[in-house]
Design a protein around this motif. Sequence first.
Motif, mmCIF file in Angstrom:
data_model
loop_
_atom_site.group_PDB
_atom_site.id
_atom_site.type_symbol
_atom_site.label_atom_id
_atom_site.label_comp_id
_atom_site.label_asym_id
_atom_site.label_seq_id
_atom_site.Cartn_x
_atom_site.Cartn_y
_atom_site.Cartn_z
ATOM 1 N N LEU A 127 11.719 45.006 24.025
ATOM 2 C CA LEU A 127 10.764 45.999 24.500
ATOM 3 C C LEU A 127 11.226 47.402 24.132
ATOM 4 N N SER A 128 12.546 47.600 24.132
ATOM 5 C CA SER A 128 13.107 48.908 23.801
ATOM 6 C C SER A 128 12.890 49.252 22.338
ATOM 7 N N LYS A 129 13.140 48.291 21.440
ATOM 8 C CA LYS A 129 12.953 48.498 20.007
ATOM 9 C C LYS A 129 12.958 47.156 19.296
ATOM 10 N N GLN B 217 15.200 47.471 14.318
ATOM 11 C CA GLN B 217 15.909 48.731 14.540
ATOM 12 C C GLN B 217 17.301 48.523 15.135
ATOM 13 N N GLN B 218 17.626 47.280 15.462
ATOM 14 C CA GLN B 218 18.971 46.957 15.925
ATOM 15 C C GLN B 218 19.204 45.464 15.734
ATOM 16 N N THR C 220 14.085 44.113 17.494
ATOM 17 C CA THR C 220 15.466 43.634 17.470
ATOM 18 C C THR C 220 15.573 42.334 16.694
ATOM 19 N N LEU D 152 4.950 43.738 23.518
ATOM 20 C CA LEU D 152 5.793 44.241 22.431
ATOM 21 C C LEU D 152 4.924 45.005 21.430
ATOM 22 N N SER E 35 9.923 41.235 17.231
ATOM 23 C CA SER E 35 11.361 41.048 17.073
ATOM 24 C C SER E 35 11.572 39.682 16.451
ATOM 25 N N GLN F 50 14.351 42.771 27.444
ATOM 26 C CA GLN F 50 14.598 44.198 27.608
ATOM 27 C C GLN F 50 14.868 44.874 26.270
ATOM 28 N N GLN F 51 15.696 44.232 25.447
ATOM 29 C CA GLN F 51 16.057 44.830 24.168
ATOM 30 C C GLN F 51 14.874 44.860 23.206
#
Length: 299
Positions: free
Chosen positions: A265-267, A81-82, A269, A49, A53, A262-263
């Motif tokens: 790693l994407s941004k 970011q989300q 969270t 990461l 998160s 997955q989430q």
Amino acid sequence: MRLLTLSLAAALLVASPLAHAQKAARTTQSTPVAASTKSLLWEISGNKLAKPSYVFGTIHLLCADDLKVSEAVKRAVGNSQQVALELDMDSPTMGEEMRSRLTLPAGQTVQGCMTKEEYAVVNDYYTNELKMPFAQMGSMKPLLLSSLLYSKMLGCPVGSYEMALVEIAKAKQLEVIGLETVAEQMSLFDNIPCDKQAHLLSDMVVKRAEAQQEFRDLLQLYQAQDVEGLLKKSMGSKFGLQEYEDQLVTARNKRWIPLMAQQALSKPTFFAVGAAHLGGPSGVLALLRQQGYQVKPLL
């Protein structure tokens, strides 16, 4: 009691118009945080990461006056970011999806799932105390009907951490996503026989003083940020469905972990799930550590 592991869709029903009308390193895996550590907010880092998160334990319903979003939670949301909840609560189709899954299979009724004595007691309570036309609600799933008891049991205007987090996310222009769909969450009810759901509903009406006390105990543990105590209390509930705990809690935890990975790693969270999902050897915190993440409390 399902106020911590209760389907979020069922909890949202209480606040709906319907209710009112009617691992970075391997050593991390073997070095868990001490059981005495008490926190509802945890930072997730390591395991590729780029930025941390967060995971936060919620209680799906409580008195609005007891709902306090801490500065630490606000900072964690601000660093993300989300926001990922159990459900995508800002989906424009969520209400329609919920309404389409409220009812029992064709030909089945709540009355048919109860003894005559159980039905008489529950019908009287809903009709005279809750001012809801129970006779006209006979096609609804009993567990959803039991969720309508919570606002009366709390004895106050209800609040929801999930709804508060959605508002914070909107103010910060953050996307809100879900770990599962309404269909997936509502299908949990479909795997529990109607008579068992109906017996729980009857039990909550007949023993409502005990149910209120159990909620007060849960709230006290939640306010103390005692994740392990919450799990133990929830699993020992007099108003639970212990034989279905695996599918209601453990199986969902395991399904969420790859999605969370997955989430994250994407941004960065901010995850928020019922607090009873965090603790224990099969809880979200332990499962994240098993995947190689560093998980530390933010006190």
